[in-house]
Design a protein around this motif. Structure first.
Motif, PDB file in Angstrom:
ATOM      1  N   MET A  87     138.825 143.183 -16.005  1.00  0.00           N
ATOM      2  CA  MET A  87     138.026 141.587 -16.404  1.00  0.00           C
ATOM      3  C   MET A  87     139.211 140.152 -15.934  1.00  0.00           C
ATOM      4  SD  MET A  87     136.913 139.359 -19.639  1.00  0.00           S
ATOM      5  CE  MET A  87     136.049 140.742 -20.234  1.00  0.00           C
ATOM      6  N   LEU A  88     138.920 139.044 -15.630  1.00  0.00           N
ATOM      7  CA  LEU A  88     139.585 138.151 -14.693  1.00  0.00           C
ATOM      8  C   LEU A  88     139.510 136.857 -15.143  1.00  0.00           C
ATOM      9  CD1 LEU A  88     141.430 137.898 -11.951  1.00  0.00           C
ATOM     10  CD2 LEU A  88     139.069 136.840 -10.736  1.00  0.00           C
ATOM     11  N   PHE A  89     140.002 136.862 -15.256  1.00  0.00           N
ATOM     12  CA  PHE A  89     140.375 135.141 -16.554  1.00  0.00           C
ATOM     13  C   PHE A  89     140.844 134.341 -15.703  1.00  0.00           C
ATOM     14  CE2 PHE A  89     140.628 138.416 -19.607  1.00  0.00           C
ATOM     15  CZ  PHE A  89     139.768 137.914 -20.901  1.00  0.00           C
ATOM     16  N   GLU A  90     139.947 133.405 -14.895  1.00  0.00           N
ATOM     17  CA  GLU A  90     140.461 132.295 -13.958  1.00  0.00           C
ATOM     18  C   GLU A  90     140.593 130.467 -14.433  1.00  0.00           C
ATOM     19  OE1 GLU A  90     137.954 129.373 -10.700  1.00  0.00           O
ATOM     20  OE2 GLU A  90     137.092 131.124 -11.569  1.00  0.00           O
ATOM     21  N   VAL A  91     142.162 130.640 -14.322  1.00  0.00           N
ATOM     22  CA  VAL A  91     142.526 129.011 -14.586  1.00  0.00           C
ATOM     23  C   VAL A  91     143.240 128.232 -13.946  1.00  0.00           C
ATOM     24  CG1 VAL A  91     143.700 128.318 -16.281  1.00  0.00           C
ATOM     25  CG2 VAL A  91     143.417 130.531 -16.840  1.00  0.00           C
ATOM     26  N   ASP A  92     142.077 127.389 -13.652  1.00  0.00           N
ATOM     27  CA  ASP A  92     142.785 125.667 -12.845  1.00  0.00           C
ATOM     28  C   ASP A  92     142.971 124.879 -13.654  1.00  0.00           C
ATOM     29  OD1 ASP A  92     140.299 125.121 -13.582  1.00  0.00           O
ATOM     30  OD2 ASP A  92     139.477 125.017 -11.843  1.00  0.00           O
ATOM     31  N   SER A  93     143.533 125.167 -14.837  1.00  0.00           N
ATOM     32  CA  SER A  93     143.699 123.811 -15.573  1.00  0.00           C
ATOM     33  C   SER A  93     144.908 124.080 -16.272  1.00  0.00           C
ATOM     34  CB  SER A  93     142.636 124.056 -16.887  1.00  0.00           C
ATOM     35  OG  SER A  93     143.623 122.748 -18.222  1.00  0.00           O
ATOM     36  N   ALA A  94     146.127 122.830 -15.874  1.00  0.00           N
ATOM     37  CA  ALA A  94     147.158 122.722 -16.668  1.00  0.00           C
ATOM     38  C   ALA A  94     147.712 122.406 -18.426  1.00  0.00           C
ATOM     39  CB  ALA A  94     148.272 121.544 -15.877  1.00  0.00           C
ATOM     40  N   LYS A  95     146.106 122.313 -18.332  1.00  0.00           N
ATOM     41  CA  LYS A  95     145.720 122.250 -19.469  1.00  0.00           C
ATOM     42  C   LYS A  95     146.771 123.277 -20.642  1.00  0.00           C
ATOM     43  CE  LYS A  95     141.872 118.778 -19.443  1.00  0.00           C
ATOM     44  NZ  LYS A  95     140.630 118.326 -19.794  1.00  0.00           N
ATOM     45  N   PRO A  96     147.320 122.893 -21.789  1.00  0.00           N
ATOM     46  CA  PRO A  96     147.978 123.842 -23.084  1.00  0.00           C
ATOM     47  C   PRO A  96     146.579 124.544 -23.311  1.00  0.00           C
ATOM     48  CG  PRO A  96     149.269 121.872 -23.007  1.00  0.00           C
ATOM     49  CD  PRO A  96     148.322 121.788 -22.153  1.00  0.00           C
ATOM     50  N   SER A  97     145.757 123.792 -23.896  1.00  0.00           N
ATOM     51  CA  SER A  97     144.332 124.476 -24.529  1.00  0.00           C
ATOM     52  C   SER A  97     144.132 125.340 -23.942  1.00  0.00           C
ATOM     53  CB  SER A  97     143.682 123.107 -24.577  1.00  0.00           C
ATOM     54  OG  SER A  97     143.147 122.661 -24.121  1.00  0.00           O
ATOM     55  N   ALA A  98     144.172 125.379 -22.119  1.00  0.00           N
ATOM     56  CA  ALA A  98     143.132 126.769 -21.836  1.00  0.00           C
ATOM     57  C   ALA A  98     144.361 127.632 -21.237  1.00  0.00           C
ATOM     58  CB  ALA A  98     143.424 126.220 -20.478  1.00  0.00           C
ATOM     59  N   TRP A  99     145.558 127.116 -21.101  1.00  0.00           N
ATOM     60  CA  TRP A  99     146.149 128.366 -21.738  1.00  0.00           C
ATOM     61  C   TRP A  99     146.310 128.903 -23.087  1.00  0.00           C
ATOM     62  CZ3 TRP A  99     148.241 131.610 -18.038  1.00  0.00           C
ATOM     63  CH2 TRP A  99     147.656 130.787 -16.468  1.00  0.00           C
ATOM     64  N   THR A 100     146.146 128.042 -23.598  1.00  0.00           N
ATOM     65  CA  THR A 100     146.128 129.194 -25.753  1.00  0.00           C
ATOM     66  C   THR A 100     145.028 129.795 -25.096  1.00  0.00           C
ATOM     67  OG1 THR A 100     147.765 127.311 -25.605  1.00  0.00           O
ATOM     68  CG2 THR A 100     145.766 128.701 -27.816  1.00  0.00           C
ATOM     69  N   MET A 101     143.772 129.328 -24.923  1.00  0.00           N
ATOM     70  CA  MET A 101     143.265 130.360 -25.276  1.00  0.00           C
ATOM     71  C   MET A 101     142.601 131.753 -24.296  1.00  0.00           C
ATOM     72  SD  MET A 101     139.204 126.849 -25.346  1.00  0.00           S
ATOM     73  CE  MET A 101     138.758 128.673 -24.428  1.00  0.00           C
ATOM     74  N   THR A 102     143.543 131.740 -23.047  1.00  0.00           N
ATOM     75  CA  THR A 102     143.826 132.515 -21.902  1.00  0.00           C
ATOM     76  C   THR A 102     144.402 133.655 -22.566  1.00  0.00           C
ATOM     77  OG1 THR A 102     142.873 131.115 -20.074  1.00  0.00           O
ATOM     78  CG2 THR A 102     143.555 133.652 -19.549  1.00  0.00           C
ATOM     79  N   LEU A 103     145.858 132.997 -22.891  1.00  0.00           N
ATOM     80  CA  LEU A 103     146.660 133.874 -23.493  1.00  0.00           C
ATOM     81  C   LEU A 103     146.330 134.677 -24.627  1.00  0.00           C
ATOM     82  CD1 LEU A 103     149.538 132.339 -22.472  1.00  0.00           C
ATOM     83  CD2 LEU A 103     148.183 134.657 -21.185  1.00  0.00           C
ATOM     84  N   GLY A 104     145.277 134.002 -26.145  1.00  0.00           N
ATOM     85  CA  GLY A 104     144.454 134.687 -26.969  1.00  0.00           C
ATOM     86  C   GLY A 104     143.898 135.216 -26.611  1.00  0.00           C
ATOM     87  N   ALA A 105     142.899 134.865 -25.438  1.00  0.00           N
ATOM     88  CA  ALA A 105     141.725 136.389 -25.283  1.00  0.00           C
ATOM     89  C   ALA A 105     142.500 137.677 -24.694  1.00  0.00           C
ATOM     90  CB  ALA A 105     140.874 135.623 -24.264  1.00  0.00           C
ATOM     91  N   VAL A 106     142.659 137.617 -23.959  1.00  0.00           N
ATOM     92  CA  VAL A 106     144.069 138.744 -23.079  1.00  0.00           C
ATOM     93  C   VAL A 106     144.883 139.367 -24.033  1.00  0.00           C
ATOM     94  CG1 VAL A 106     145.848 139.593 -21.484  1.00  0.00           C
ATOM     95  CG2 VAL A 106     144.111 138.154 -20.875  1.00  0.00           C
ATOM     96  N   THR A 107     145.401 138.957 -25.328  1.00  0.00           N
ATOM     97  CA  THR A 107     146.396 139.557 -26.375  1.00  0.00           C
ATOM     98  C   THR A 107     144.870 140.170 -27.010  1.00  0.00           C
ATOM     99  OG1 THR A 107     148.074 137.496 -26.212  1.00  0.00           O
ATOM    100  CG2 THR A 107     147.477 139.267 -28.274  1.00  0.00           C
ATOM    101  N   HIS A 108     144.199 139.580 -27.298  1.00  0.00           N
ATOM    102  CA  HIS A 108     143.117 139.946 -28.251  1.00  0.00           C
ATOM    103  C   HIS A 108     142.650 141.200 -27.589  1.00  0.00           C
ATOM    104  CE1 HIS A 108     140.097 140.535 -31.795  1.00  0.00           C
ATOM    105  NE2 HIS A 108     138.636 140.535 -29.891  1.00  0.00           N
ATOM    106  N   ILE A 109     141.925 141.516 -26.277  1.00  0.00           N
ATOM    107  CA  ILE A 109     141.567 142.715 -25.388  1.00  0.00           C
ATOM    108  C   ILE A 109     142.508 143.623 -25.682  1.00  0.00           C
ATOM    109  CG2 ILE A 109     140.923 143.541 -23.582  1.00  0.00           C
ATOM    110  CD1 ILE A 109     139.739 140.771 -23.298  1.00  0.00           C
ATOM    111  N   GLN A 157     150.944 125.647 -12.599  1.00  0.00           N
ATOM    112  CA  GLN A 157     152.112 125.008 -13.462  1.00  0.00           C
ATOM    113  C   GLN A 157     152.065 125.741 -14.825  1.00  0.00           C
ATOM    114  OE1 GLN A 157     153.755 121.981 -12.583  1.00  0.00           O
ATOM    115  NE2 GLN A 157     152.553 122.306 -11.041  1.00  0.00           N
ATOM    116  N   MET A 158     150.968 126.713 -15.543  1.00  0.00           N
ATOM    117  CA  MET A 158     151.927 127.440 -16.460  1.00  0.00           C
ATOM    118  C   MET A 158     152.078 128.916 -15.877  1.00  0.00           C
ATOM    119  SD  MET A 158     151.318 125.777 -18.291  1.00  0.00           S
ATOM    120  CE  MET A 158     151.024 126.393 -20.186  1.00  0.00           C
TER     121      MET A 158
END
Length: 110
Positions: A1-23, A44-45
């Motif tokens: 699975m590829l997670f694409e992140v183009d936002s520096a908003k902390p909420s985007a990274w919290t969601m991304t890292l949370g989803a990855v950790t869950h998987i 930036q992240m």
């Protein structure tokens, strides 16, 4: 699975890292193959001093691959030395996205 992140908003990274950790916890690596692609402001992240640098390192040790778009890095004047250890650099984020798509990876835009 590829997670694409183009936002520096902390909420985007919290969601991304949370989803990855869950998987990682529920499925494991392997069989899951996980990659987080950052481009544009999302880069930036992936910097050494980013708030989630330690969590990224832990996920890398568990088999998650983090990649940075070199095209965006040039535009934002970010060098490879500024990235967190273990972050890979790909020539272009969109090319990486297309490559993974053609390989049959599922894609999630965060």
């Amino acid at each position: 699975m590829l997670f694409e992140v183009d936002s520096a908003k902390p909420s985007a990274w919290t969601m991304t890292l949370g989803a990855v950790t869950h998987i990682v916890h529920k499925v494991g690596i392997p069989p899951a193959r996980l990659e987080v692609l950052a481009w544009g402001p999302g880069l930036q992240m992936l910097l050494k001093n980013a708030p989630d640098a330690m969590e990224i390192t832990i996920l890398q040790m568990r088999g998650v691959r983090f990649v940075a778009c070199q095209t965006s890095m040039r535009r934002l004047h970010i060098t490879a030395r500024q990235l967190a250890p273990g972050v890979n650099v790909v020539a272009g984020g969109m090319a990486e996205l297309m490559k993974r798509h053609n390989e049959g990876w599922a894609e999630v835009k965060m």
